[in-house]
Motif scaffolding. Structure first.
Motif, PDB file in Angstrom:
ATOM      1  N   ALA A  92      56.030 -27.130  23.926  1.00 17.72           N
ATOM      2  CA  ALA A  92      55.297 -26.258  23.187  1.00 17.72           C
ATOM      3  C   ALA A  92      54.085 -25.588  24.112  1.00 17.72           C
ATOM      4  CB  ALA A  92      55.246 -26.137  21.770  1.00 17.72           C
ATOM      5  N   HIS A  93      54.079 -25.241  25.169  1.00 13.93           N
ATOM      6  CA  HIS A  93      52.956 -25.472  26.686  1.00 13.93           C
ATOM      7  C   HIS A  93      51.602 -24.597  26.318  1.00 13.93           C
ATOM      8  CE1 HIS A  93      54.498 -28.340  29.165  1.00 13.93           C
ATOM      9  NE2 HIS A  93      55.491 -27.449  29.240  1.00 13.93           N
ATOM     10  N   GLU A  94      52.519 -23.208  25.552  1.00 16.36           N
ATOM     11  CA  GLU A  94      51.426 -22.140  25.349  1.00 16.36           C
ATOM     12  C   GLU A  94      50.267 -22.528  24.356  1.00 16.36           C
ATOM     13  OE1 GLU A  94      54.597 -21.805  25.757  1.00 16.36           O
ATOM     14  OE2 GLU A  94      54.643 -20.496  26.977  1.00 16.36           O
ATOM     15  N   LYS A  95      51.178 -23.536  22.787  1.00 18.49           N
ATOM     16  CA  LYS A  95      50.327 -23.570  21.822  1.00 18.49           C
ATOM     17  C   LYS A  95      49.806 -25.000  22.074  1.00 18.49           C
ATOM     18  CE  LYS A  95      54.056 -22.167  18.138  1.00 18.49           C
ATOM     19  NZ  LYS A  95      53.216 -21.367  17.167  1.00 18.49           N
ATOM     20  N   ALA A  96      50.125 -26.152  22.542  1.00 16.43           N
ATOM     21  CA  ALA A  96      49.091 -26.835  23.049  1.00 16.43           C
ATOM     22  C   ALA A  96      48.232 -26.132  24.085  1.00 16.43           C
ATOM     23  CB  ALA A  96      50.162 -27.871  24.306  1.00 16.43           C
ATOM     24  N   GLN A 119      42.625 -31.744  29.836  1.00 13.85           N
ATOM     25  CA  GLN A 119      44.295 -31.799  29.500  1.00 13.85           C
ATOM     26  C   GLN A 119      45.010 -29.900  28.999  1.00 13.85           C
ATOM     27  OE1 GLN A 119      46.415 -33.725  28.030  1.00 13.85           O
ATOM     28  NE2 GLN A 119      45.694 -36.080  27.360  1.00 13.85           N
ATOM     29  N   ALA A 120      43.869 -29.587  29.009  1.00 12.73           N
ATOM     30  CA  ALA A 120      43.855 -28.296  29.062  1.00 12.73           C
ATOM     31  C   ALA A 120      44.753 -27.183  30.595  1.00 12.73           C
ATOM     32  CB  ALA A 120      42.635 -27.547  28.585  1.00 12.73           C
ATOM     33  N   LEU A 121      43.754 -28.487  31.229  1.00 11.73           N
ATOM     34  CA  LEU A 121      43.679 -27.724  32.719  1.00 11.73           C
ATOM     35  C   LEU A 121      45.805 -27.936  33.204  1.00 11.73           C
ATOM     36  CD1 LEU A 121      40.818 -27.539  34.472  1.00 11.73           C
ATOM     37  CD2 LEU A 121      41.808 -26.082  34.284  1.00 11.73           C
ATOM     38  N   CYS A 122      46.044 -29.936  32.256  1.00  7.93           N
ATOM     39  CA  CYS A 122      46.875 -29.729  33.085  1.00  7.93           C
ATOM     40  C   CYS A 122      48.538 -29.152  32.499  1.00  7.93           C
ATOM     41  CB  CYS A 122      47.229 -31.793  32.279  1.00  7.93           C
ATOM     42  SG  CYS A 122      46.012 -32.520  33.649  1.00  7.93           S
ATOM     43  N   VAL A 123      48.108 -28.626  31.052  1.00  9.20           N
ATOM     44  CA  VAL A 123      48.744 -27.885  30.659  1.00  9.20           C
ATOM     45  C   VAL A 123      49.057 -26.486  31.022  1.00  9.20           C
ATOM     46  CG1 VAL A 123      49.867 -26.287  28.497  1.00  9.20           C
ATOM     47  CG2 VAL A 123      49.157 -29.746  28.686  1.00  9.20           C
ATOM     48  N   ALA A 124      48.080 -25.880  31.992  1.00  6.07           N
ATOM     49  CA  ALA A 124      47.604 -24.413  32.181  1.00  6.07           C
ATOM     50  C   ALA A 124      48.809 -25.174  33.843  1.00  6.07           C
ATOM     51  CB  ALA A 124      46.622 -24.247  32.731  1.00  6.07           C
ATOM     52  N   ALA A 125      48.197 -25.942  34.662  1.00  7.98           N
ATOM     53  CA  ALA A 125      49.481 -25.985  35.380  1.00  7.98           C
ATOM     54  C   ALA A 125      50.924 -26.288  35.522  1.00  7.98           C
ATOM     55  CB  ALA A 125      49.170 -27.290  36.177  1.00  7.98           C
ATOM     56  N   GLN A 126      51.465 -26.732  34.531  1.00  9.27           N
ATOM     57  CA  GLN A 126      52.537 -26.254  33.844  1.00  9.27           C
ATOM     58  C   GLN A 126      53.681 -25.268  33.365  1.00  9.27           C
ATOM     59  OE1 GLN A 126      53.887 -29.900  31.027  1.00  9.27           O
ATOM     60  NE2 GLN A 126      51.895 -30.539  31.688  1.00  9.27           N
TER      61      GLN A 126
END
Length: 1198
Positions: A880-884, A896-903
């Motif tokens: 659930a990347h948006e919620k993450a 971590q936020a930038l890692c999730v944004a890349a995904q």
């Protein structure tokens, strides 16, 4: 009546017609004619009183006796009219008080008891002769019969001893035949439990040298009797009480105690029956009155006894397996028709006549031998005293058997040893064979009776000094104390000695048994000490302390109790109270010692029975030696052999080690027994005993096996119910087997029925549930519909419903997860309600939709709890990347936020926009470096990044970016102005901090001076009040300080429930810097502390800006800042000792107490503490730390 100079004071006629002042008053009923007269019949009421004349041998002389306090006297006279004797009582003013009732055959002897209650006289009856007692009002009150036939003897005199405990009767034979040898007798009688005992009988000759001329008791020493015979032969007898008891220490000793009663010896066997005197177990009948009883000192033959009578014969009784019935042995309180005697009574082996060497002294003294001791199978020790010199002789009396069994044997004196001094006591130790003699002067001698020379040597203590009692002791014993044999002695004044050391002065009786010393005290307690590891000092300390630390040692007993005997290898201690009856107690020390011996010998049955009877905690069976018990569990079960008793043992089990709490051993042994790990004792015992019972007979011990499951730390109720269910299924009957119904009934005694019902439901076995429910008090209308509903459900859902009902939610979601996807929403709701996210995630595969739904719910729960980073991790893991992204953004975790944004595959512009918003968040959190990194790398906005670095004073990082992108113009336009602006701000801040510091410091010194002056004035006021200060209570004194210390207690009451922000605000308000406020000194200390700590934190920042100032050639600005900062630090370092002084720290710690303090000084210090030093603010008195090692200066600028 005359004075001591024989001058008459007043006279009165002896014969009076009046009864006296105490004449009885009749109120009209109870006439003699209406009374019941028993066997005499009604005519007895109308019989005329016949007056009998005085006895033929009566000398018709009046007899006078005074009461002990001299207020009354009694006169026995022969009435001239009737010729009969009467006793009249007069007071010292010659007022007649009373006249005795007519008593036929009243004798001339008269003696008023010194304690004042009774007057003793004699009476001849048709078949006997009695000693009778009158009350002061003239009425008869009790009697006892003399052991002579009618007209055989006459009573010359009656004499009470000084403390009224012994009555001496002086009798003389009447001439019956012409050439018969006449004798006189002195008999000593005592009373106990309303029975009169003849304790001693001394026969004297009625003519010649041994004829008694005078007899009297000593007026000072109660038990000293003086006898004066014809030819000026004087005898002095010192009597004392002794308890004749057998001295064995094994179970064959019957704990015999013998009591002399004339020509009978009353023996009570305390091992088998507790019979109160004057009753007994059996009586030994003798031809002459007994004077002394001794038991054989051999440990294995301690039931044998010998009796010395008034004719100097020794009767030897032995306890062996003789089949013949001895006519001289009669059963006492036990026996009767149909009574089977299980007791081995002794039989008379032989009577021995003692052969004396004729001497003048021996002829006069009827009590030729005293202190007779049976020391060997055929040897007695005895003591005789020389009348002419102060010497004693110890005789060895050897039995010489007669040629025929019927003939009398002889005791011949085989050897004698003369001792200088009068021997007053003799005691021997049956174990060590030692014999100790006590002389009248207190010296203790050791009699070496086994050596060929038969020597007597002084008894020496461990230091080699001869032992001597400071006072003569009436009771002496030998005991081994701490490995040394000692002499124990007790005086008639209750002083107790061990060797020549006085241990206590309040001991009423004592006894030595095995390794124990038992004592009774004036404080009505019985103390028991173990002598094995004891010493003189420990015994003295134990007896001197009023309360004992070890509960085993001391117990309360009835007032005035004295020790009679201890039953060997048992727990019974027999005590006698003053009125004569017996009391049996089980002293805790004896009980525990005996139990420990039984447990050491693996005699579990005896130990268990004793513990059950005397309420000793059964945990001791295991705790005494856990290893041995667990190794012998099977022997324990075999010996107990009772299901009820084994169950009782189980129910008393607890984790506590009773040898450390309830029953600590008397002396801590050096060898510590291995103990079970904490919290495993009960489980170990239950498991070991269950295994043993299942091995022996599982059917017989079924209930005990169930108990072992229930009593475990975590009760195994499911296993128990399963076993009960198995019993129900077993149709074939087995011997000793228990039915399922009985087992269930028993279980309901141990476990609450509702718990049992719930556990049976938890087994998912409905037959078992019904069986338990039927035995409970539950209404079938309650449980039958519920059970029927459950039976209709699918198995997993049924088990889910049961687990949910039993609140076993983890098991419930496990069963529900197996029911299929259609039940997942219900499962998810239960997971959310009970926060079972971690347990639920284990039930589903990670790639499944259910796993993702549970993870999302878990993440949302963590977001609500403000745990943003864990929530982001949960969201990221399940995809659930948006919620993450939102979660990581909220917590500022930019990597971590930038890692999730890349995904999420954002476009370049979207990524740049996200980077700017992320940087804004970081700036809010004052993370300027992180924000600059995000802007430079993801938004490609290095200019904004440089500005953020300058704002965060990261000068070197800003220069790195300028040179990286080759924008040197920014140095002139932005960096240099920012550096100069920062230098100016630092200078202003330092000036402000310095001024604030100096101002607060000066004010603090002023406030302290004012407080000291106020305290001095307060002390002076207290002193000036003088003695009036004692009138004020402590409470008013403490409260008087409330006007000085407001403490803001009223304002804080509403704040407790507010937010932490408001609480911090309230704390700040508490210490007001306003001049004159109560806690101004604390507020100033707090402010100074903040100034110092704020300045200390600047060191790193100042170092960074100094480097940049030097780099850009602003040397003057750098030097100015460096100098200002150095001056500020030095000022603060110099001031620290002055502000945080040592005296103020000490004053804050505690009020002034000690031997030199007064009430006023203590109160003043307490008030100072109350007004100036609350406990919560104690940390303010600790000076702040300034790190001297931190390198902040730039040497290039010096």
């Amino acid at each position: 009546m005359m004075t001591k100079d024989f001058e008459p004071i007043m006279e009165q006629k002896i014969h009076q017609d009046d009864f006296g002042e105490s004449k009885f008053i009749t109120v009209g009923w109870g006439r003699k004619e209406t009374q019941f007269h028993g066997s005499e019949g009604r005519q007895a009421a109308f019989q005329m009183q016949m007056h009998e004349s005085a006895l033929p041998w009566d000398d018709h002389k009046p007899q006078v006796t005074w009461r002990g306090d001299g207020q009354f006297f009694a006169v026995s006279v022969v009435c001239p009219e009737t010729g009969a004797r009467k006793v009249r009582v007069w007071n010292r003013e010659f007022a007649l008080q009373s006249t005795s009732e007519p008593v036929a055959g009243l004798g001339p002897a008269l003696a008023w008891k010194p304690s004042g209650s009774l007057i003793a006289s004699t009476q001849d009856k048709p078949n006997q002769q009695d000693v009778v007692f009158f009350e002061k009002n003239g009425l008869l009150h009790g009697h006892f019969t003399l052991p002579f036939l009618k007209d055989e003897v006459k009573v010359n005199d009656l004499l009470w001893n000084a403390d009224s405990t012994v009555l001496a009767v002086w009798l003389e034979d009447l001439q019956r035949e012409e050439n018969s040898t006449l004798k006189t007798y002195v008999q000593l009688w005592t009373v106990g439990n309303y029975h009169w005992y003849l304790k001693q009988s001394l026969p004297f000759s009625a003519c010649g040298k041994s004829k008694i001329v005078s007899l009297m008791w000593d007026p000072v020493t109660p038990y000293r009797l003086h006898v004066l015979c014809q030819g000026w032969h004087y005898l002095c007898y010192d009597w004392h009480w002794t308890t004749d008891r057998s001295s064995g220490e094994n179970s064959s000793d019957m704990a015999n105690v013998a009591v002399i009663d004339g020509n009978r010896v009353l023996v009570t066997v305390f091992r088998q029956s507790i019979v109160p005197p004057p009753m007994c177990t059996y009586r030994l009948l003798l031809p002459h009155p007994a004077n002394q009883v001794m038991f054989f000192s051999h440990p294995k033959k301690s039931n044998d006894l010998a009796i010395l009578d008034a004719s100097n014969q020794v009767s030897v009784y032995k306890c062996d397996d003789s089949p013949s019935v001895d006519p001289t042995v009669r059963l006492g309180a036990v026996g009767g028709n149909g009574f089977k005697v299980s007791l081995r009574t002794p039989h008379l082996e032989k009577r021995y006549k003692i052969q004396f060497e004729n001497s003048e002294d021996q002829e006069v003294n009827p009590l030729k031998l005293s202190l007779l001791t049976w020391i060997q199978e055929d040897i007695f020790l005895a003591v005789s005293h020389s009348g002419s010199s102060s010497q004693s002789v110890i005789h060895h009396l050897t039995m010489t058997p007669s040629e025929t069994d019927d003939e009398q044997g002889q005791l011949n004196i085989s050897s004698s040893v003369t001792v200088d001094g009068v021997i007053i006591s003799l005691c021997c130790n049956s174990k060590t064979k030692s014999v100790a003699l006590q002389l009248a002067g207190g010296q203790i001698l050791k009699y070496l009776w086994e050596s060929p020379s038969l020597a007597v040597a002084p008894w020496k203590n461990p230091d080699g000094v001869p032992v001597r009692f400071p006072y003569p002791c009436t009771q002496t014993e030998l005991a081994v104390i701490g490995g040394e044999e000692c002499v124990l002695g007790l005086t008639d004044r209750c002083r107790f000695f061990i060797n020549d050391n006085e241990v206590a002065s309040n001991i009423t009786s004592f006894a030595v048994y095995d390794e124990f010393l038992l004592l009774t005290t004036h404080s009505h307690t019985c103390q028991c000490f173990c002598l094995t590891d004891a010493s003189f000092k420990t015994l003295q300390a134990g007896l001197s302390s009023s309360h004992m630390s070890n509960g085993e040692t001391l117990r309360k007993v009835e007032r005035g109790s004295r020790i009679v005997t201890v039953v060997p290898q048992d727990t019974k201690l027999v005590l006698q109270v003053p009125r004569g009856n017996l009391e049996v107690v089980c002293h805790r020390a004896l009980v525990l010692a005996q139990i420990r011996k039984w447990l050491d010998k693996l005699m579990f049955k005896e130990a268990f029975e004793c513990m059950r009877k005397l309420r000793i905690n059964l945990n001791l069976i295991h705790d005494h030696n856990p290893k041995v018990f667990l190794e012998n569990v099977e022997a324990f079960i075999r010996q107990i052999d009772s299901v009820n008793h084994i169950n009782l043992f189980f129910t008393e089990l607890k984790e506590e080690d009773v040898t450390k709490t309830m029953y600590p051993p008397p002396v801590t042994s050096a060898v510590q027994l291995p103990r079970d790990p904490e919290g495993r004792k009960v489980d170990l015992i239950c498991d070991a005993m269950r295994a043993a019972m299942e091995n022996l007979n599982p059917h017989k011990y079924c209930l005990s096996i169930l108990t072992s499951h229930v009593k475990k730390t975590t009760p195994e109720l499911e296993i128990v119910l399963q076993k009960v269910h198995e019993l129900q299924g077993n149709a074939s009957p087995v011997p000793d087997a228990v039915s399922a119904e009985e087992a269930l009934k028993y279980l309901l005694l141990l476990v609450d029925v509702n718990d049992l019902y719930d556990h049976s439901l938890g087994t998912y076995d409905f037959d078992l549930v019904l069986m338990v429910a039927e035995k409970s008090q539950k209404d079938p209308k309650e449980y039958l519909p519920f059970l029927n509903t459950l039976k209709k459900m699918e198995t997993n859902y049924q088990r889910f419903t049961i687990d949910k009902y039993l609140k076993r939610y983890e098991k419930a979601i496990g069963h529900l997860s197996k029911c299929g996807p259609e039940y997942f929403p219900e499962c998810l709701n239960l997971i959310k309600d009970k926060n079972l996210y971690n347990e639920a995630l284990k039930l589903y595969p990670p790639k499944s939709q259910q796993y993702k739904d549970i993870s999302i719910a878990y993440g949302e729960h963590l977001m609500q709890e403000r745990l943003y980073e864990p929530a982001g991790l949960v969201f990221a893991r399940c995809g659930a990347h948006e919620k993450a992204l939102d979660a990581f953004l909220a917590c500022g975790s930019w990597q971590q936020a930038l890692c999730v944004a890349a995904q999420l595959h954002l476009s370049r512009d979207q990524l740049a926009g996200f980077g700017r918003s992320l940087a804004g968040k970081l700036v809010e959190q004052r993370k300027h470096r992180d924000a600059a990194t995000v802007l430079e790398q993801y938004a490609q906005d290095y200019e904004e990044a440089v500005l953020l670095l300058l704002e965060g004073a990261a000068w070197e990082e800003a220069l790195r970016l300028v040179y990286k992108y080759n924008r040197l113009d920014i140095i002139e336009t932005n960096i240099k102005p920012s550096v100069l602006e920062a230098q100016k701000n630092y200078m202003a801040f330092l000036d402000s901090q310095t001024a604030t510091f100096i101002r607060h410091k000066k004010r603090l010194l002023v406030v302290r001076e004012l407080k000291e002056q106020a305290q001095q004035v307060h002390l002076d006021d207290d002193v000036s009040r003088g003695q009036e200060s004692d009138l004020f209570s402590e409470t008013s004194s403490v409260m008087s300080g409330s006007d000085m210390s407001g403490k803001y207690s009223h304002s804080n009451s509403r704040i407790s429930a507010r937010s932490s922000k408001n609480r911090r605000k309230a704390e700040r308000k508490k210490h007001s810097l306003k001049e004159g406020s109560p806690l101004e000194d604390l507020a100033l200390l707090e402010a100074l502390n903040e100034v110092v700590q704020g300045t200390e934190k600047l060191k790193d920042e100042i170092h960074q800006i100094l480097k940049v100032l030097f780099l850009f050639e602003f040397d003057e600005k750098g030097r100015e800042l460096q100098k200002a900062f150095e001056d500020t630090l030095q000022l603060m370092e110099r001031s620290l000792p002055e502000i945080w002084t040592l005296t103020h720290q000490q004053n804050s710690a505690a009020p002034v107490l000690g031997p030199n303090s007064t009430a006023n000084s203590i109160m003043a210090s307490y008030q100072q503490q109350k007004t100036s030093v609350p406990v919560l603010d104690a940390e303010l008195f600790i000076p702040p730390k300034m790190n001297q090692k931190t390198q902040w200066k730039l040497n290039l600028l010096e």
